[in-house]
Design an enzyme around this catalytic site. Structure first.
Site, PDB file in Angstrom:
ATOM      1  N   SER A   1       0.835  -1.200   0.000  1.00 10.44           N
ATOM      2  CA  SER A   1       0.000   0.000   0.000  1.00 10.44           C
ATOM      3  C   SER A   1       0.870   1.250   0.000  1.00 10.44           C
ATOM      4  O   SER A   1       1.786   1.383   0.810  1.00 10.44           O
ATOM      5  CB  SER A   1      -0.907  -0.009   1.237  1.00 10.44           C
ATOM      6  OG  SER A   1      -1.716   1.134   1.255  1.00 10.44           O
ATOM      7  N   GLY A   2       0.575   2.177  -0.910  1.00 12.20           N
ATOM      8  CA  GLY A   2       1.335   3.416  -1.012  1.00 12.20           C
ATOM      9  C   GLY A   2       2.475   3.352  -1.995  1.00 12.20           C
ATOM     10  O   GLY A   2       3.222   4.322  -2.151  1.00 12.20           O
TER      11      GLY A   2
ATOM     12  N   THR B   1      -2.104   2.064  -8.062  1.00  7.29           N
ATOM     13  CA  THR B   1      -3.261   2.666  -8.718  1.00  7.29           C
ATOM     14  C   THR B   1      -2.826   3.672  -9.777  1.00  7.29           C
ATOM     15  O   THR B   1      -3.370   3.705 -10.898  1.00  7.29           O
ATOM     16  CB  THR B   1      -4.162   3.347  -7.676  1.00  7.29           C
ATOM     17  OG1 THR B   1      -4.574   2.373  -6.710  1.00  7.29           O
ATOM     18  CG2 THR B   1      -5.387   3.942  -8.329  1.00  7.29           C
TER      19      THR B   1
ATOM     20  N   ASN C   1      -0.965   5.538   2.875  1.00  5.14           N
ATOM     21  CA  ASN C   1      -1.334   6.036   1.549  1.00  5.14           C
ATOM     22  C   ASN C   1      -2.606   6.864   1.679  1.00  5.14           C
ATOM     23  O   ASN C   1      -3.565   6.428   2.307  1.00  5.14           O
ATOM     24  CB  ASN C   1      -1.560   4.844   0.600  1.00  5.14           C
ATOM     25  CG  ASN C   1      -1.767   5.287  -0.837  1.00  5.14           C
ATOM     26  OD1 ASN C   1      -1.718   6.474  -1.137  1.00  5.14           O
ATOM     27  ND2 ASN C   1      -1.996   4.350  -1.716  1.00  5.14           N
TER      28      ASN C   1
ATOM     29  N   SER D   1      -5.478   4.911  -0.832  1.00  3.90           N
ATOM     30  CA  SER D   1      -5.198   3.480  -0.848  1.00  3.90           C
ATOM     31  C   SER D   1      -6.400   2.704  -1.372  1.00  3.90           C
ATOM     32  O   SER D   1      -7.535   2.914  -0.939  1.00  3.90           O
ATOM     33  CB  SER D   1      -4.844   2.995   0.568  1.00  3.90           C
ATOM     34  OG  SER D   1      -4.653   1.603   0.591  1.00  3.90           O
ATOM     35  N   SER D   2      -6.162   1.788  -2.325  1.00  2.00           N
ATOM     36  CA  SER D   2      -7.234   0.922  -2.829  1.00  2.00           C
ATOM     37  C   SER D   2      -7.527  -0.138  -1.776  1.00  2.00           C
ATOM     38  O   SER D   2      -6.646  -0.903  -1.398  1.00  2.00           O
ATOM     39  CB  SER D   2      -6.805   0.247  -4.139  1.00  2.00           C
ATOM     40  OG  SER D   2      -6.565   1.199  -5.130  1.00  2.00           O
TER      41      SER D   2
ATOM     42  N   GLY E   1      -1.063  -5.210  -2.117  1.00  2.00           N
ATOM     43  CA  GLY E   1       0.220  -5.879  -1.936  1.00  2.00           C
ATOM     44  C   GLY E   1       0.283  -6.631  -0.624  1.00  2.00           C
ATOM     45  O   GLY E   1      -0.657  -6.651   0.173  1.00  2.00           O
TER      46      GLY E   1
ATOM     47  N   GLU F   1       0.860  -7.444   3.088  1.00  2.00           N
ATOM     48  CA  GLU F   1       0.647  -6.571   4.253  1.00  2.00           C
ATOM     49  C   GLU F   1       1.149  -7.246   5.514  1.00  2.00           C
ATOM     50  O   GLU F   1       0.774  -8.385   5.811  1.00  2.00           O
ATOM     51  CB  GLU F   1      -0.839  -6.226   4.404  1.00  2.00           C
ATOM     52  CG  GLU F   1      -1.356  -5.340   3.275  1.00  2.00           C
ATOM     53  CD  GLU F   1      -2.768  -4.845   3.526  1.00  2.00           C
ATOM     54  OE1 GLU F   1      -3.400  -5.340   4.478  1.00  2.00           O
ATOM     55  OE2 GLU F   1      -3.241  -3.974   2.764  1.00  2.00           O
TER      56      GLU F   1
END
Length: 1136
Positions: A107-108, A112, A157, A160-161, A387, A389
């Protein structure tokens, strides 16, 4: 010669990690850092693109860049995401191969944004046309909609998605887009009801409240204040760099472009508003006859508004929050829900409502962007998925996310090796087996149908009896104890018994990216993902079309008693489908890396990047790529690049390109084991060989550059000499011409001078003759003029003499007439004086006669007349003096002038009294009704406390304001204000004294005409409400303190908890308003005010004595209250 660029030209660091020498983790990180510091965020590992998030805008995505990378070889230019997108698109269009682009990273890391760049590039390079542009615009505009509903701000992020997205873009045979299909995976719906600290809910909630118009918010029954909604975290409500209002307008525009109807958009926003309202519903326990607690809705206002938005009967939804119906074959059992179960049901409904809405949104977008033709299509898939985590607290969501990443890593290794092997076979190169870590054993640990963790979790959820997270962990400890990648303190494996880093309620899995500790708390509930059937049926009964579509299982005609599939089962099935889909396509990889945790530019954290490099398996990927041959290139570009190293190939090679490369390498004496010839490419084993060729090429280019410079300088000097020679001839010719011109001009100038002198002499001679002739003519004219003048003067003198004689006669006649007139005037004046003298003598005589007659009458009445006149004059003087010394119009001005005359003292005081009454009346006439009431209250306060309470003098100058907390304006107390029916006469913050320790708790004190209310200062919740008829008396001390006790009538309903001991800085105002409010009502008795330094207060069943003493308390000059024993509270008041 045409000059072509290459990946190896002007390279910062190494553009392709396969060429890195020496290869180690340290050199890998150092190369990434060096390129990152120079804004080179893209690096290759063969055909894999590594993307570093720069956390700033770079000018490398312009239209010029798109054209630069269009239809270019992958290694022809410096590394860029456009190169990979172009390679995938050209393979799809020309080779008829379905493509997929897999974007992974934590994430981050910029996944995206990378997917957006890929889609924007494909949209820019594919065909044009009205229909094609419409499809491209719809595909691109689906991103803002999905981001608004599926993205959120996290600690890592800001965008973040929180879901996985896979989009298949479909193309026709020409490469023009026809449409697309979007698949979503595992929306993090738990974020709807709870967000970690420093994070936000999904963007759409904040965008709606910030960007919607006032009319829209009114229709949705919403308020812009984020703090009014329990589901919205307040610590991160606003994010720097995110404009929620502008984003909302973008989302509305995107939804219109994608094809949403206006009524569909309104329905979606109504559901979003309903979720916010749902979070504000609170429950309270209510005891039943059978001894069980039943939940009830506290405040039904939010429930009512939610039901109005969704068209649901309020009683139906309220019952669903209080009861649960369980069906088993032909039996139905209804049980009550306690408060905890009601809150669980509320949150479950909110999560299901939002997640089903999101799924409907994806399906609705698919309907709009799907291809309309049924012809065969080419497909390019773009996978943007969460991703790996590893958090401090990892739960069920992190477990299945990491499971998905294990599967992606497995397919990445398989496809990378397969691609490498296929290229070697295609080129006729011998294939060498490569050793690598196969994570299939970890995938099997999770997804095995019998002994896998997900299978055991499903089995535990379906098992009858008591099912908890602890029983699930026990089962894992029994089945997976011997697995080399599973660790637990309670397993049979004794080596973890003393591992204190492994808590008892956790288990640890050794993933390919590292060890992850999972806490089992919540695994069973999140896997079950249950929604009570009563709530589903209540939702289905709504008069809202979209709600009926979202809850089809609520249809009574289609009751299904079969247990719904678990979340883990659904996710495993969807991941399996995704893997099968990816295996049918040619993969392209983008590995996203986050350089730091601060979301800041120009910061590169080595340890963080190293961790991501490890779990992404990038070093392993480089080793796989280098296991055979590190570098490969087609013969034509290879010969074009290195042909200057051999005299036979320079400058032009006439034969086939492969033969030219063979001649080149033989001439350079490169060892045969360092390269191999394929069918279309040359394969180089060691990067050192490539760098040797590059160094030789660099030296050769320098020699060629020197030769070109030498030839150029010779040509330049010869050209300069010839130019100088030609210039000299031109200059000489021009000079000779110039000299002849100067000589001619000199002769011509001399002739002109001689001519001018001769012409001047002739002109002067003629001028002299003309002047003489003119002077003769002027002399004759002058003599004639003088003669005519003399004649005229003689005639003038004659005329003047005649005029003078006539004037003299007129003057003499006038003087005679004046003398005659003056004589006549003197005669008339003498006659008038004689007549006036006679008149004066007559008048004097008549006066003498009148005075003789009046003298007798005056002696009788003159005294009284003079006295009245004198008195009248004195009074007039007194009034005029009083007018000048009049005091001001202020009623408190006591000044008055002294009386100058003793006989007017009484009148003087009476006038002073009348004037004071008159100016008081004038002053009162200026008062408003509100000001009159205030002065009446001040007067009442004076009657109650003057000379009785030491605090009273300090309150005289303070106005009685009434509302000190602005209860009608403060949004925090809006709900409290709505609960009070009558007008609030007084609102202030007081301290409620605790009998246990004498400490005060802040409370809001509200006074109306009918009751007084005590409420919590922070939440506005009503703590007590006392009708004024129940109040019998008020106790205060004589000291300078703010303590007062409210004595309630015995037997009153509000007296159950006893009397109230309060403290306030505005004691005088509070008790005065209480007294006046009680006195204004004829229905109740007068409130009694007792002033004493010792009085009794009833606390529930006990009576406590409150005693006031004078002393010096610890806290400087403040009043302190202490508990001496169970029956005595002592209040220490500072000495005056």
């Amino acid at each position: 010669m045409e000059v072509k660029t290459s990946l190896l030209d002007n390279m910062i660091g190494v553009g392709d990690m396969v060429l890195l020498e020496p290869l180690s983790e340290e050199s890998f990180i150092e190369n990434l850092k060096k390129r990152f510091d120079h804004n080179e965020i893209y690096t290759y590992i063969g055909s894999v693109v590594i993307s570093m998030n720069p956390y700033k805008s770079l000018s490398i995505y312009s239209a010029e860049k798109v054209e630069e990378y269009r239809n270019r070889n992958f290694y022809e230019l410096s590394p860029h995401i456009y190169a990979l997108a172009d390679e995938a698109y050209r393979s799809l269009r020309h080779q008829d191969k379905d493509q997929c682009i897999l974007i992974t990273g934590e994430s981050g890391a910029g996944k995206t944004e990378a997917s957006k760049f890929v889609m924007s590039y494909v949209a820019a390079v594919c065909g044009k046309g009205q229909e094609v542009n419409k499809v491209k615009e719809q595909l691109l505009q689906s991103n803002p909609v999905l981001e608004a509903f599926g993205n959120a701000k996290t600690v890592r992020n800001d965008n973040s998605s929180r879901f996985g997205k896979y989009m298949d873009i479909e193309f026709d045979f020409k490469g023009d887009p026809l449409g697309g299909v979007i698949s979503n995976y595992l929306l993090e719906k738990s974020r709807v009801v709870k967000q970690p600290r420093g994070e936000r809910n999904f963007h759409i909630f904040y965008q709606l409240l910030s960007g919607a118009s006032d009319d829209m918010l009114k229709k949705l029954k919403l308020d812009r204040d984020f703090s009014k909604y329990n589901y919205l975290s307040l610590d991160s409500a606003t994010v720097n760099g995110l404009d929620d209002a502008a984003s909302f307008r973008t989302v509305r525009n995107a939804m219109q472009i994608v094809g949403f109807m206006e009524d569909e958009v309104q329905s979606i926003l109504e559901l979003i508003a309903a979720v916010l309202k749902l979070g504000n519903i609170e429950f309270k326990p209510e005891s039943r006859v059978n001894g069980f607690d039943e939940s009830r809705v506290k405040d039904k206002n939010d429930l009512k508004e939610m039901c109005e938005l969704l068209g649901i009967e309020q009683s139906v939804l309220e019952r669903a929050f209080s009861f649960r119906t369980v069906e088993a074959k032909m039996e139905k059992v209804s049980t009550t829900l306690n408060v905890a179960q009601a809150y669980y049901a509320r949150d479950a409904l909110a999560k299901n409502l939002y997640s089903r809405l999101f799924t409907w949104l994806v399906n609705r977008i698919n309907e709009s962007i799907k291809a309309q033709t049924k012809t065969r299509k080419k497909v390019m898939g773009v996978l943007d998925i969460y991703g790996f985590e590893i958090f401090e607290d990892n739960s069920f969501e992190q477990f299945i996310i990491n499971y998905c990443n294990e599967k992606l890593q497995q397919i990445f290794i398989e496809l990378t090796l397969r691609e490498e092997q296929e290229e070697y076979i295609r080129e006729g190169i011998e294939w060498t087996n490569i050793e690598y870590f196969n994570n299939a054993i970890i995938c099997d640990l999770i997804e095995n149908n019998k002994n896998g963790i997900l299978a055991m979790l499903d089995e535990e959820c379906l098992r009858p009896g008591t099912v908890t997270d602890e029983t699930f962990l026990d089962k894992l400890n029994t089945v997976c104890a011997e697995h080399q990648h599973f660790e637990s303190r309670l397993s049979k494996n004794s080596k973890f018994l003393t591992d204190h880093s492994l808590p008892h309620n956790c288990f640890r899995i050794q993933h390919y990216a590292g060890k992850v500790l999972y806490r089992v708390e919540g695994f069973v509930d999140k896997n079950n993902d249950l929604l009570y059937r009563d709530l589903s049926q209540a939702m289905y009964k709504a008069n809202h079309n979209l709600i009926k579509l979202l809850f089809p299982e609520g249809n009574p005609a289609k009751v299904n008693l079969k247990r719904p599939p678990t979340a883990g089962f659904q996710f495993r099935a969807s991941v399996g489908t995704l893997m099968k889909n990816l295996l049918t396509k040619n993969p392209n990889y983008i590995r996203c890396i986050k350089p730091n945790d601060k979301k800041a530019a120009h910061i590169f954290t080595d340890s963080l990047v190293c961790h991501q490099v490890r779990y992404l398996g990038l070093m392993e990927n480089v080793r796989v790529r280098r296991a055979g041959y590190a570098f490969r290139q087609a013969y034509e570009p290879c010969l074009e690049r290195y042909k200057m190293l051999c005299k036979q190939t320079w400058p032009h090679w006439k034969g086939p390109a492969r033969e030219g490369v063979e001649v080149l390498l033989s001439d350079l004496q490169v060892p045969a084991e360092e390269f191999a010839y394929g069918r279309s490419k040359i394969f180089i084993r060691n990067p050192r060989t490539l760098f040797f060729l590059e160094e030789k090429r660099r030296q050769c280019l320098e020699d060629l550059a020197a030769l070109i410079q030498k030839i150029y300088r010779g040509w330049k000097c010869r050209t300069h000499f010839l130019l100088l020679k030609k210039s000299q001839v031109v200059v000489a010719a021009w000079y000779r011409r110039f000299a002849q011109q100067k000589k001619y001009q000199k002769i011509r100038c001399s002739a002109l001078v001689v001519q001018s002198f001769i012409r001047g002499w002739k002109a002067r001679k003629l001028l002299r003759e003309l002047k003489h002739k003119k002077r003769c003519e002027e002399a004759v004219t002058t003599i004639s003029a003088y003669w005519h003048g003399t004649q005229a003067r003689w005639e003038l003198r004659r005329l003047k003499k005649e005029a003078w004689n006539k004037h003299a006669v007129s003057v003499i006649w006038a003087a005679w007439l004046g003398t005659k007139a003056r004589r006549e005037l003197q005669k008339l004046k003498h006659e008038a004086c004689s007549k006036q003298a006679v008149s004066v003598i007559w008048a004097c005589w008549q006066g003498t006669k009148v005075r003789r007659e009046y003298r007798k009458f005056f002696r009788a009445n003159a005294g009284k007349k003079i006295y009245d006149f004198t008195i009248q004059r004195i009074i007039q003087k007194y009034y005029l003096g009083l007018k000048k010394t009049m005091p001001s119009m202020s009623p408190i001005d006591k000044s008055w002038s002294t009386c100058p005359y003793g006989f007017l003292d009484g009148t003087h005081q009476e006038l002073r009294r009348i004037f004071h009454l008159w100016r008081c009346k004038k002053y009162r006439s200026q008062f408003t009704e509100e000001k009159k009431a205030t002065y009446e209250e001040k007067l009442a306060a004076s009657e109650l406390f003057k000379d009785k309470k030491a605090l009273y003098p300090s309150s005289v100058s303070q106005p009685f304001k009434g509302d000190y907390v602005e209860i009608t304006k403060n949004p925090k107390y809006q709900k409290l204000n709505s609960l009070v029916e009558d007008k609030v006469l007084l609102a202030d913050v007081v301290s409620k004294i605790n009998r246990a320790n004498g400490k005060g708790t802040p409370r809001i004190f509200l006074l109306t005409k009918k009751c007084l209310v005590l409420a919590d200062q922070k939440t506005g919740q009503v703590k007590a409400s006392v009708p004024l008829p129940d109040l019998s008396s008020v106790f205060v001390s004589t000291q300078n303190d703010g303590f007062f006790a409210l004595k309630l009538r015995e037997g009153a309903t509000s007296a159950a908890k006893g009397d109230y001991l309060l403290s306030s800085d505005r004691l005088i105002e509070i008790i005065t308003k209480l007294y006046c409010t009680g006195a204004a009502s004829a229905e109740r008795n007068q409130i009694k005010i007792d002033i004493s330094d010792e009085f009794l207060v009833q606390f529930k069943q006990d009576k406590v004595c409150v005693k006031f003493i004078q002393g010096t308390p610890k806290n400087s000059n403040s009043v302190s209250c202490k508990r001496k024993n169970n029956r005595l509270l002592e209040v220490s008041v500072p000495s005056p």
